[in-house]
Design a protein around this motif. Structure first.
Motif, PDB file in Angstrom:
ATOM      1  N   ASN A   1       2.135  -2.699 -10.132  1.00 24.36           N
ATOM      2  CA  ASN A   1       1.560  -1.324  -9.761  1.00 24.36           C
ATOM      3  C   ASN A   1       2.932  -0.781  -8.970  1.00 24.36           C
ATOM      4  O   ASN A   1       2.947  -1.275  -7.737  1.00 24.36           O
ATOM      5  CB  ASN A   1       0.414  -1.483  -8.784  1.00 24.36           C
ATOM      6  CG  ASN A   1      -0.464  -0.086  -8.415  1.00 24.36           C
ATOM      7  OD1 ASN A   1       0.467   0.877  -8.770  1.00 24.36           O
ATOM      8  ND2 ASN A   1      -1.462  -0.325  -8.141  1.00 24.36           N
ATOM      9  N   ALA A   2       3.513   0.193  -9.440  1.00 25.26           N
ATOM     10  CA  ALA A   2       4.777   0.751  -8.664  1.00 25.26           C
ATOM     11  C   ALA A   2       4.108   1.590  -7.455  1.00 25.26           C
ATOM     12  O   ALA A   2       5.010   1.793  -6.747  1.00 25.26           O
ATOM     13  CB  ALA A   2       5.550   1.602  -9.762  1.00 25.26           C
TER      14      ALA A   2
ATOM     15  N   GLY B   1       0.954  -1.248   0.140  1.00 23.98           N
ATOM     16  CA  GLY B   1      -0.060   0.068  -0.023  1.00 23.98           C
ATOM     17  C   GLY B   1       0.795   1.106  -0.129  1.00 23.98           C
ATOM     18  O   GLY B   1       1.902   1.362  -0.479  1.00 23.98           O
ATOM     19  N   GLN B   2       0.385   2.178   0.691  1.00 24.27           N
ATOM     20  CA  GLN B   2       1.042   3.671   0.703  1.00 24.27           C
ATOM     21  C   GLN B   2       1.018   4.261   2.031  1.00 24.27           C
ATOM     22  O   GLN B   2      -0.104   3.815   2.613  1.00 24.27           O
ATOM     23  CB  GLN B   2       0.354   4.538  -0.350  1.00 24.27           C
ATOM     24  CG  GLN B   2       0.279   4.127  -1.748  1.00 24.27           C
ATOM     25  CD  GLN B   2      -0.850   3.181  -1.871  1.00 24.27           C
ATOM     26  OE1 GLN B   2      -1.975   3.649  -1.473  1.00 24.27           O
ATOM     27  NE2 GLN B   2      -0.930   2.409  -3.201  1.00 24.27           N
TER      28      GLN B   2
ATOM     29  N   ARG C   1       7.869  -9.139  -4.372  1.00 29.19           N
ATOM     30  CA  ARG C   1       7.881  -7.690  -4.387  1.00 29.19           C
ATOM     31  C   ARG C   1       8.204  -7.118  -5.624  1.00 29.19           C
ATOM     32  O   ARG C   1       7.677  -6.064  -6.058  1.00 29.19           O
ATOM     33  CB  ARG C   1       8.690  -7.237  -3.232  1.00 29.19           C
ATOM     34  CG  ARG C   1       8.625  -5.758  -2.916  1.00 29.19           C
ATOM     35  CD  ARG C   1       9.605  -5.359  -1.743  1.00 29.19           C
ATOM     36  NE  ARG C   1      10.897  -5.463  -1.890  1.00 29.19           N
ATOM     37  CZ  ARG C   1      11.795  -4.667  -1.693  1.00 29.19           C
ATOM     38  NH1 ARG C   1      11.831  -3.553  -1.517  1.00 29.19           N
ATOM     39  NH2 ARG C   1      13.188  -5.013  -2.010  1.00 29.19           N
ATOM     40  N   GLU C   2       9.239  -7.626  -6.200  1.00 27.78           N
ATOM     41  CA  GLU C   2       9.736  -6.917  -7.534  1.00 27.78           C
ATOM     42  C   GLU C   2       8.489  -7.400  -8.490  1.00 27.78           C
ATOM     43  O   GLU C   2       8.259  -6.487  -9.541  1.00 27.78           O
ATOM     44  CB  GLU C   2      10.799  -7.867  -8.171  1.00 27.78           C
ATOM     45  CG  GLU C   2      11.927  -7.282  -7.252  1.00 27.78           C
ATOM     46  CD  GLU C   2      12.495  -5.750  -7.064  1.00 27.78           C
ATOM     47  OE1 GLU C   2      12.387  -5.435  -8.200  1.00 27.78           O
ATOM     48  OE2 GLU C   2      12.714  -5.425  -6.179  1.00 27.78           O
TER      49      GLU C   2
END
Length: 325
Positions: free
Chosen positions: A89-90, A44-45, A82-83
């Protein structure tokens, strides 16, 4: 009292429905009907004081049930996944990890230290996949250093932060369609609404019990007075209607009776329509059975007539053959 060093820690965690569905699916695939614990990564962010958890993926994890200090987490798998998610979605970055709890364990601090390799301040969200109480199935924590007043070395512990379930409009539509698919159609609308209201009332009763416990502990000087909490309680009480006024009480009663009368009439109409459709269906099935029986009887009679005519023709042919001989 010991102090907590909580600088730069977010104060709010928002978990999206997709994460909850993914965690439940992970549990059903790996640890259903067992005591095994599942572990995964949260994506997420971090936006100011809020951690927005929008996605997740499962991670291979094993631990010794007798010795919690012995565990294995495949961090190479975490690197690979993760990569891959970064390519999709960066904007979704690794913000923390989850397990199914339902409580914290002694090895959680060690696992949290491992995730600091990917993010400086990972959030731990304990998601109860089999909740036994009414409420949110999530609890969020951040690791903090506990500084002791006696001068001893600081120790690390988890600090609980508020969590909530949030969704964007597209997610809300998807969840609504999912709930429609899993809805039990054998239960009528009235029964469903009554069940939902009972569940809501149980949740309200638990919240009121928590408020009462808090206020009693404040009165007994077991907890300090929190002005923000008291202000929120005062706002809640101000929103309550004054039912001691006869006009207000009568208006609430009339409105409630009108709503329940409408629900009752609607449920009766639905039941009558369903019964009518059932009777029509039975009549159509009966007519179809009678028609099928009539066709079968006609075919049987035709077969019997043809067999009888064949049997009658055979003796005449035998007599003609005898005369010729």
């Amino acid at each position: 009292m010991p102090g907590l060093e909580i600088a730069a820690n977010p104060t709010r965690v928002v978990v999206h429905p997709l994460v909850l569905l993914s965690v439940v699916d992970h549990y059903n695939r790996v640890a259903k009907n067992t005591k095994k614990r599942i572990v995964g990564v949260l994506l997420g962010q971090v936006e100011g004081n809020t951690v927005n958890v929008a996605n997740s993926f499962a991670v291979p994890f094993e631990e010794d049930e007798k010795n919690p200090a012995v565990w294995f987490l495949d961090h190479n798998y975490v690197d690979t996944m993760r990569e891959m998610f970064k390519k999709v979605n960066a904007k979704e970055k690794l913000v923390g990890w989850y397990h199914n709890g339902p409580k914290l364990r002694s090895s959680d601090l060690q696992i949290n230290e491992l995730f600091k390799k990917y993010t400086p301040n990972p959030v731990l969200v304990v998601i109860d996949v089999q909740p036994k109480v009414i409420g949110l199935p999530t609890n969020a924590y951040f690791a903090v250093e506990e500084i002791h007043d006696d001068g001893t070395a600081a120790t690390k512990t988890f600090e609980h932060v508020s969590s909530e379930i949030g969704a964007e409009e597209a997610e809300e539509i998807g969840v609504e369609h999912l709930l429609r698919d899993i809805k039990d159609n054998t239960i009528g609308t009235l029964a469903t609404r009554v069940t939902h209201q009972l569940t809501s009332l149980r949740g309200l009763a638990e919240r009121l019990a928590d408020i009462r416990t808090y206020l009693e502990q404040v009165l007994d000087n077991k907890l300090p007075v929190n002005s923000e909490i008291i202000q929120n309680l005062q706002d809640i009480f101000n929103l309550l209607p004054n039912l001691t006024i006869p006009d207000d009480s009568s208006a609430f009663t009339v409105q409630t009776n009108d709503e329940y009368a409408l629900i009752y009439v609607s449920s009766m109409a639905r039941a009558i329509i369903a019964l009518h459709d059932l009777i029509n269906n039975k009549i159509e099935n009966r007519e179809a059975e009678l028609s099928a029986d009539a066709i079968a009887n006609e075919a049987k009679n035709a077969t019997d007539t043809q067999a009888a005519s064949t049997d009658a023709a055979q003796p005449a042919d035998s007599k003609d053959a005898a005369k010729s001989s």
